[in-house]
Design a protein around this motif. Structure first.
Motif, PDB file in Angstrom:
ATOM      1  N   ALA A 400     -47.036  -6.713  31.358  1.00  0.00           N
ATOM      2  CA  ALA A 400     -46.265  -7.780  30.713  1.00  0.00           C
ATOM      3  C   ALA A 400     -47.129  -8.944  30.240  1.00  0.00           C
ATOM      4  CB  ALA A 400     -45.191  -8.284  31.677  1.00  0.00           C
ATOM      5  N   SER A 401     -48.276  -9.127  30.906  1.00  0.00           N
ATOM      6  CA  SER A 401     -49.161 -10.228  30.528  1.00  0.00           C
ATOM      7  C   SER A 401     -50.130  -9.854  29.415  1.00  0.00           C
ATOM      8  CB  SER A 401     -49.955 -10.698  31.752  1.00  0.00           C
ATOM      9  OG  SER A 401     -50.867  -9.678  32.161  1.00  0.00           O
ATOM     10  N   GLY A 402     -50.083  -8.608  28.978  1.00  0.00           N
ATOM     11  CA  GLY A 402     -50.976  -8.176  27.909  1.00  0.00           C
ATOM     12  C   GLY A 402     -52.277  -7.583  28.390  1.00  0.00           C
ATOM     13  N   ARG A 403     -52.415  -7.406  29.713  1.00  0.00           N
ATOM     14  CA  ARG A 403     -53.656  -6.842  30.268  1.00  0.00           C
ATOM     15  C   ARG A 403     -53.595  -5.314  30.170  1.00  0.00           C
ATOM     16  NH1 ARG A 403     -54.825  -5.335  35.698  1.00  0.00           N
ATOM     17  NH2 ARG A 403     -57.077  -5.306  36.137  1.00  0.00           N
ATOM     18  N   VAL A 404     -54.702  -4.723  29.758  1.00  0.00           N
ATOM     19  CA  VAL A 404     -54.781  -3.266  29.665  1.00  0.00           C
ATOM     20  C   VAL A 404     -54.786  -2.671  31.069  1.00  0.00           C
ATOM     21  CG1 VAL A 404     -56.153  -1.310  28.879  1.00  0.00           C
ATOM     22  CG2 VAL A 404     -56.035  -3.380  27.475  1.00  0.00           C
ATOM     23  N   ILE A 405     -53.817  -1.770  31.328  1.00  0.00           N
ATOM     24  CA  ILE A 405     -53.743  -1.171  32.669  1.00  0.00           C
ATOM     25  C   ILE A 405     -53.954   0.343  32.637  1.00  0.00           C
ATOM     26  CG2 ILE A 405     -52.280  -2.981  33.655  1.00  0.00           C
ATOM     27  CD1 ILE A 405     -49.882  -1.083  33.213  1.00  0.00           C
ATOM     28  N   GLU A 406     -53.882   0.948  31.435  1.00  0.00           N
ATOM     29  CA  GLU A 406     -54.072   2.396  31.367  1.00  0.00           C
ATOM     30  C   GLU A 406     -54.420   2.790  29.938  1.00  0.00           C
ATOM     31  OE1 GLU A 406     -51.610   6.595  32.169  1.00  0.00           O
ATOM     32  OE2 GLU A 406     -50.733   4.671  32.787  1.00  0.00           O
ATOM     33  N   LEU A 407     -55.229   3.835  29.851  1.00  0.00           N
ATOM     34  CA  LEU A 407     -55.543   4.425  28.551  1.00  0.00           C
ATOM     35  C   LEU A 407     -55.074   5.868  28.550  1.00  0.00           C
ATOM     36  CD1 LEU A 407     -59.259   3.229  28.110  1.00  0.00           C
ATOM     37  CD2 LEU A 407     -57.201   2.132  27.195  1.00  0.00           C
ATOM     38  N   GLU A 408     -54.496   6.290  27.431  1.00  0.00           N
ATOM     39  CA  GLU A 408     -54.220   7.707  27.228  1.00  0.00           C
ATOM     40  C   GLU A 408     -55.243   8.232  26.233  1.00  0.00           C
ATOM     41  OE1 GLU A 408     -50.121   7.925  26.032  1.00  0.00           O
ATOM     42  OE2 GLU A 408     -49.404   7.853  28.111  1.00  0.00           O
ATOM     43  N   VAL A 409     -55.922   9.308  26.601  1.00  0.00           N
ATOM     44  CA  VAL A 409     -57.022   9.814  25.778  1.00  0.00           C
ATOM     45  C   VAL A 409     -56.889  11.323  25.623  1.00  0.00           C
ATOM     46  CG1 VAL A 409     -58.549   7.998  26.660  1.00  0.00           C
ATOM     47  CG2 VAL A 409     -58.605  10.270  27.709  1.00  0.00           C
ATOM     48  N   THR A 410     -57.627  11.843  24.677  1.00  0.00           N
ATOM     49  CA  THR A 410     -57.793  13.295  24.575  1.00  0.00           C
ATOM     50  C   THR A 410     -59.244  13.624  24.853  1.00  0.00           C
ATOM     51  OG1 THR A 410     -58.152  13.077  22.192  1.00  0.00           O
ATOM     52  CG2 THR A 410     -55.916  13.612  22.923  1.00  0.00           C
TER      53      THR A 410
END
Length: 506
Positions: A400-410
């Protein structure tokens, strides 16, 4: 017989006071005494100078021997100055009979300094001193009311050093048998004589006591070893004084004598410094008459040289960022072989799991690419070290604060993907652990120098000397590690398993 023995075998000794923990300066003394004896086919004693019962504790005796052996040295014999209390007392009586010692009643304050007044009791009759010295032994004088002094002038001009003083403190080995205890000036040379020491190796500050060393042996007609002095080893950005370390502990600046920010030997061991590295450092400093004041990074360079050959590699993530591989090529985790020593794969491998969820360092991802940045970003793939795959960002998930918490990658196999600009470390199915990152304890090179630090050493503490990472992740290869085991975490540095480690918490 003593002269014949000394001519056949080099005999040295390391004689610490058991009233504190050994520090890096003592490592030089240990290396010189044990090393000189070994180089000449001789032997070295570990002798505790336990003549001051007020300040001695059993834990120091244990820790001193443990550190000597940790550095790789085995004493020929472990002795104590107190082993010889009876003989030392007999010799004190003989010294009085020969007119070379007398009982004095000057106060400690009166005989301090460079030019104290001569003792009015210097010429007291021998028989009187014999009676009074016996009264001292029987406890008829209070502390500070009488001392036994030797009749000589030392090299620094000090006159008539004290040989015995009254102390009503039980001794850890002799109990209440004695209430008078010999001083260093009296004990040191006579214990060397008793043990047939051939070379008394001392730091430079003891040069002023050389005259009393030779004088006393000659005054009693006993075997006299040779005394050699050498320069002390000091390190910048630290303090090693027992009194100052106690202040650091009392004020909470450090946890204890083995806090890894200190340069006591127990602290260096806890920090992960191998004993071989400390010995190599002492060898490089060498033995000279001049005092050696060294930068800590020179010791650290020796540590890196040894750990580069000794510490197996592992992967750890200090600030984890979750990465989900949406096209993971297998229904369950794969096993990846990671070399323990990449430069020499003949030294073996360890297995780490690789599955659809991995964790990377937060700092290995940026949403916007700066010039020169080569790690993971949208449109800029990276390789995963040892895994054989290249990952590409497809989706960025934020809180909610705009902090990156996860990436989805291939992911794409490395042999068919375009070669990435960088390879990063990662962990999968990791072990949670606490990591402590240490920096220098003090901000200035000489924290004890009033010219450099007017407010005193406690005002010079580095507020960033310790950073604790509570939720670090490390690969499962360290699961069976024991305290003091060492690893090189790839791209991060060298780490050692702390003795605080317990079941369920690394």
């Amino acid at each position: 017989q003593q002269c014949l023995l000394s001519s056949l075998q080099v005999r040295t000794r390391f004689p610490p006071e058991p009233n504190g923990i050994l520090h890096i300066g003592h490592a030089k003394a240990i290396n010189f005494n044990f090393g000189y004896a070994k180089a000449n086919g001789g032997v070295c004693f570990l002798r505790y100078d336990d003549t001051n019962p007020e300040k001695e504790e059993e834990k120091y005796f244990t820790a001193i021997r443990e550190m000597v052996e940790w550095l790789g040295y085995q004493p020929y014999a472990v002795t104590h100055a107190s082993d010889y209390f009876d003989q030392l007392y007999t010799w004190a009586l003989e010294l009085i009979r020969r007119g070379q010692a007398y009982v004095c009643h000057q106060k400690v304050e009166e005989i301090k300094g460079h030019n104290p007044p001569p003792s009015p009791w210097r010429d007291r009759p021998v028989e009187e001193s014999l009676v009074l010295f016996e009264d001292m032994r029987k406890g008829k004088f209070g502390e500070g009311e009488a001392t036994l002094r030797m009749k000589l002038v030392m090299e620094d001009g000090k006159m008539d050093p004290v040989a015995y003083r009254v102390k009503f403190t039980p001794h850890h080995r002799t109990g209440d048998k004695w209430c008078i205890y010999p001083t260093y000036d009296y004990t040191h040379c006579l214990c060397d004589s008793i043990e047939h020491i051939t070379h008394s190796l001392c730091t430079k500050e003891f040069q002023a006591r050389r005259s009393s060393y030779f004088w006393l042996c000659n005054a009693l007609d006993v075997y006299c070893p040779v005394q050699w002095e050498y320069g002390r080893l000091n390190l910048l950005y630290t303090v090693v004084s027992k009194r100052k370390i106690i202040r650091l502990v009392e004020t909470g600046a450090v946890r204890d004598w083995d806090d890894p920010r200190l340069f006591t030997l127990t602290a260096l061991r806890r920090r992960g410094f191998p004993p071989e590295a400390i010995n190599n450092f002492c060898a490089r400093v060498g033995v000279t008459v001049a005092q050696a004041t060294m930068e800590p990074h020179l010791l650290e360079a020796c540590v890196r040289e040894v750990l580069n050959e000794q510490a197996p590699r592992a992967m750890a993530v200090l600030e984890p960022l979750k990465v989900t591989i949406t096209n993971f090529p297998a229904p369950k985790a794969l096993e990846v072989l990671v070399p323990n020593f990449p430069a020499d794969e003949s030294r073996g491998f360890h297995k780490v799991p690789f599955q659809s969820t991995v964790y990377i360092e937060e700092t290995d991802f940026r949403e916007e690419v700066d010039k020169g940045y080569k790690r993971l970003a949208p449109g800029q793939p990276v390789g995963l070290r040892h895994a054989g795959y290249v990952i590409t960002v497809q989706n960025i998930i934020k809180d909610a604060s705009g902090r990156v918490i996860e990436l989805e990658v291939t992911c794409t196999k490395s042999d068919v993907a375009e070669k990435p600009k960088a390879f990063i470390h990662w962990v999968s199915e990791p072990l949670a652990c606490e990591v402590r990152l240490y920096e220098r304890l003090f901000l200035h090179k000489n924290p004890e120098d009033p010219a450099e630090v007017p407010g005193g050493f406690l005002s010079d503490l580095n507020p960033d000397s310790l950073r604790v990472v509570h939720n670090a992740l490390v690969d499962s290869s360290v699961l069976s590690a024991r305290p003091f085991d060492k690893f090189q975490f790839e791209r991060l540095g060298y780490f050692s398993v702390d003795p605080d480690t317990a079941e369920g918490k690394v």
